[in-house]
Design a protein around this motif. Structure first.
Motif, PDB file in Angstrom:
ATOM      1  N   THR A  59       0.844  -1.202   0.000  1.00  0.00           N
ATOM      2  CA  THR A  59       0.000   0.000   0.000  1.00  0.00           C
ATOM      3  C   THR A  59       0.876   1.248   0.000  1.00  0.00           C
ATOM      4  OG1 THR A  59      -0.056   0.186   2.400  1.00  0.00           O
ATOM      5  CG2 THR A  59      -1.721  -1.240   1.390  1.00  0.00           C
ATOM      6  N   LEU A  60       0.255   2.383  -0.297  1.00  0.00           N
ATOM      7  CA  LEU A  60       0.979   3.649  -0.253  1.00  0.00           C
ATOM      8  C   LEU A  60       1.505   3.912   1.160  1.00  0.00           C
ATOM      9  CD1 LEU A  60       1.891   6.311  -1.532  1.00  0.00           C
ATOM     10  CD2 LEU A  60      -0.393   7.232  -1.090  1.00  0.00           C
ATOM     11  N   ASP A  94      -1.551  14.414   0.348  1.00  0.00           N
ATOM     12  CA  ASP A  94      -1.935  14.125  -1.029  1.00  0.00           C
ATOM     13  C   ASP A  94      -1.995  15.459  -1.765  1.00  0.00           C
ATOM     14  OD1 ASP A  94      -3.503  13.804  -3.389  1.00  0.00           O
ATOM     15  OD2 ASP A  94      -4.294  11.917  -2.582  1.00  0.00           O
ATOM     16  N   THR A 107       2.618  13.037  -1.747  1.00  0.00           N
ATOM     17  CA  THR A 107       2.179  11.982  -2.654  1.00  0.00           C
ATOM     18  C   THR A 107       1.233  12.583  -3.688  1.00  0.00           C
ATOM     19  OG1 THR A 107       0.147  11.339  -1.474  1.00  0.00           O
ATOM     20  CG2 THR A 107       2.215  10.373  -0.688  1.00  0.00           C
ATOM     21  N   ASP A 147      -1.574  10.844  -6.727  1.00  0.00           N
ATOM     22  CA  ASP A 147      -2.107   9.678  -7.435  1.00  0.00           C
ATOM     23  C   ASP A 147      -1.561   8.367  -6.871  1.00  0.00           C
ATOM     24  OD1 ASP A 147      -3.521  11.411  -9.106  1.00  0.00           O
ATOM     25  OD2 ASP A 147      -1.850  11.545 -10.537  1.00  0.00           O
ATOM     26  N   GLY A 148      -1.441   8.322  -5.541  1.00  0.00           N
ATOM     27  CA  GLY A 148      -1.038   7.073  -4.913  1.00  0.00           C
ATOM     28  C   GLY A 148       0.442   6.776  -4.951  1.00  0.00           C
ATOM     29  N   ARG A 149       1.258   7.755  -5.325  1.00  0.00           N
ATOM     30  CA  ARG A 149       2.708   7.533  -5.372  1.00  0.00           C
ATOM     31  C   ARG A 149       3.440   8.634  -4.608  1.00  0.00           C
ATOM     32  NH1 ARG A 149       3.654   5.094 -11.369  1.00  0.00           N
ATOM     33  NH2 ARG A 149       5.623   4.490 -10.387  1.00  0.00           N
TER      34      ARG A 149
END
Lengths: 359, 359
Positions: free
Chosen positions: B3-4, B20, B341, B343-345
């Motif tokens: 997971t992130l 985010d 982060t 987009d989940g990265r």
């Protein structure tokens, strides 16, 4: 005449965190003497000061090592040349395993565990380091925090540790509630009997807490103690009878910045300085030495709301005061440095080198 | 699958604070749009993020300047090349006067005052700088914090400011309780009438608070607004209806480090990470996104006590979770960096450059 607090505010800005080195040294000597008198090793907990300078003072006063609550704190202490580190916390996850292995390659370490998954990670880290890792089993004797809940689990986990080629079973870590000796004694005696049957021995039996300094020696079989707050003390320690105001070595220097109406005012120390720690249910958020009947009633981030309705004299706008915080350990963790004083004069500053090192 | 949160814990250690950027940008745009729609200037309060990187994002989205709560925050923002700074706090004492003069030599500033002693210090600082200083009068319209308590005091203080050769009376600073428009309107109208009689005008009428973003335009005569929390949002903003969970841009990444008994556990985020801020009376100290029915019941410094008795599924030892804090502004002030982060990265880290700058 300029007060010491005013000098600190001028030199370091308001709010600032100051300590009295004379009181610190007396506190360090008293904790060491309490351990010596009980025939226990002293492994003070550096979570309170987070400073290698003060850790070294404790070692030079006779401490056999240091206790850290996080791996990050241990890294900072090791980098400053300190050793004899016990980390009283379950370390989990790949980041912790890698860092633990790197630290273990450079220095002997004792870590604690309350679960086989934690022990498995320690075995992996120690294997990677190629050096043995000492592991104590954390036992819960009434706090309901971390720690195995039963003596049988403690013995089983000790066996798991002892069976790992890269680990050494080193003993037990306890943190009994203040004065709760009987419950800890029953737990400890049962574990030691079980260890004996397994051919194991608890070389370390570590207890903790500044309030428990008064009970040293009561728990048969204890070998060492880890007290943190004793180095500075605070309003919580005063409330439980473990310290007097004269033992409180750390003050927050703050300025009265507003007196918009009679009976109330604002201090420039809010929750970003004194923290919202209620100190276990104390009235208000700190003791103002110059105005002990003033109440720090609530906080905004940079505002301490003063209730001055009970004060015979109340501070003017611009007054610089000294506040004994509810819980000194969390207040130190807000500050990048402590202003060091001695005999009423500023003598320098001490970096809070492990500030924010919760990881 | 990783997971992130697990990636963040691996790269930065657990606990860590992550944001985010997509949600941040949406929040920044929404606050700007609310000000635009009401015809108000937007001067976001940087106390929440304490980051020049995010302050620049807010300026580029249309903000006319920035609000700081401390001189130290303003120094950090100026050093990073940001301008249009309003400091919404009484600055008092010789250290503050000297630093204010140095900062004013380099950039235009607006400061606030609620007392003649504060104004006298500003006059001295501006005189030393040789450049005019804009001063707004802080008015208390119901919060009982700082700010003059009556319209007559506001007018008198405005006169004092205007009569100082080195100062300019710039207007009024209000921080009405959420939605308390009527009381603020009466106060403001009375002050403006009094200013008119004195031949003065409030060029700036600044209101504040993220919850008040919903009431923009209701207070006639307001010219600009300063919202802080809106950039990230938190559990408090959810509780008062100012934000949804999807608007919460900041999470504390933490690890379940102990499950010593059924129905309870320990998170490695305690009061030194999440802070003891009760969020104005919320139940517990944070919302765990993966286990919303878990309750963070209390804290030790590095321990979050989890009550899992109400959870249909509960986390295993080692589980990495994301926690929406009660009050994001104080949590950011614990961290030296935010893991960014998108987009989940993970895309990088943002220094909390003004962390701890309460002075």
């Amino acid at each position: 005449m300029t007060t010491l607090a005013e000098e600190v505010a001028l030199a370091y800005g308001s709010p600032a965190v100051m300590i009295d080195l004379g009181v610190v040294e007396r506190n360090v000597a008293r904790a060491q003497a309490a351990c010596d008198a009980a025939g226990l090793g002293n492994r003070p907990h550096i979570k309170t000061h987070k400073s290698p300078v003060l850790a070294r003072l404790q070692r030079e006063a006779g401490a056999l090592g240091l206790t850290c609550q996080t791996l990050g704190e241990a890294e900072v202490m090791h980098a400053a040349g300190l050793d004899g580190i016990l980390i009283s916390y379950n370390l989990l996850g790949p980041d912790k395993r890698g860092r633990l292995a790197r630290l273990l390659r450079e220095t002997d370490l004792t870590v604690s565990a309350d679960h086989p998954a934690v022990v498995a990670g320690y075995a992996e880290a120690a294997g990677a380091a190629g050096r043995p890792l000492d592991v104590v089993v954390e036992c819960d004797t009434g706090r309901g925090r971390a720690g195995v809940a039963t003596p049988a689990e403690a013995v089983a986990l000790a066996r798991t540790i002892a069976e790992s080629p890269s680990l050494r079973f080193a003993g037990l870590l306890l943190y009994p509630p203040d004065g709760a000796v009987a419950q800890a004694q029953t737990f400890l005696d049962t574990v030691r009997a079980g260890l004996g049957e397994a051919g194991l021995e608890a070389r370390i039996v570590s207890t903790g807490g500044t309030p428990n300094l008064r009970h040293l020696g009561a728990l048969r079989g204890a070998t060492e103690h880890r007290a943190g707050t004793a180095v500075f003390n605070d309003r919580m320690m005063m409330a439980c009878g473990a310290a007097t105001l004269a033992d409180c070595a750390l003050d927050v220097v703050a300025t009265v910045v507003s007196r918009a109406a009679p009976g109330r005012g604002i201090l420039d120390a809010g929750s970003k300085t004194l923290t919202a720690d209620p100190g276990g249910g104390l009235d208000g958020y700190g003791l103002i030495r110059e105005f002990p009947r003033a109440r720090i009633a609530k906080f905004a981030e940079e505002h301490g709301f003063l209730d001055l309705s009970g004060c015979p004299e109340s501070p003017e706008v611009g007054a610089v005061v000294r506040v004994v915080p509810n819980h000194v350990c969390v207040v130190v963790n807000m500050a990048d440095r402590l202003v060091a004083t001695r005999d009423g004069r500023i003598v320098g500053e001490i970096p809070v080198a492990a500030r924010g090192m919760s990881r």
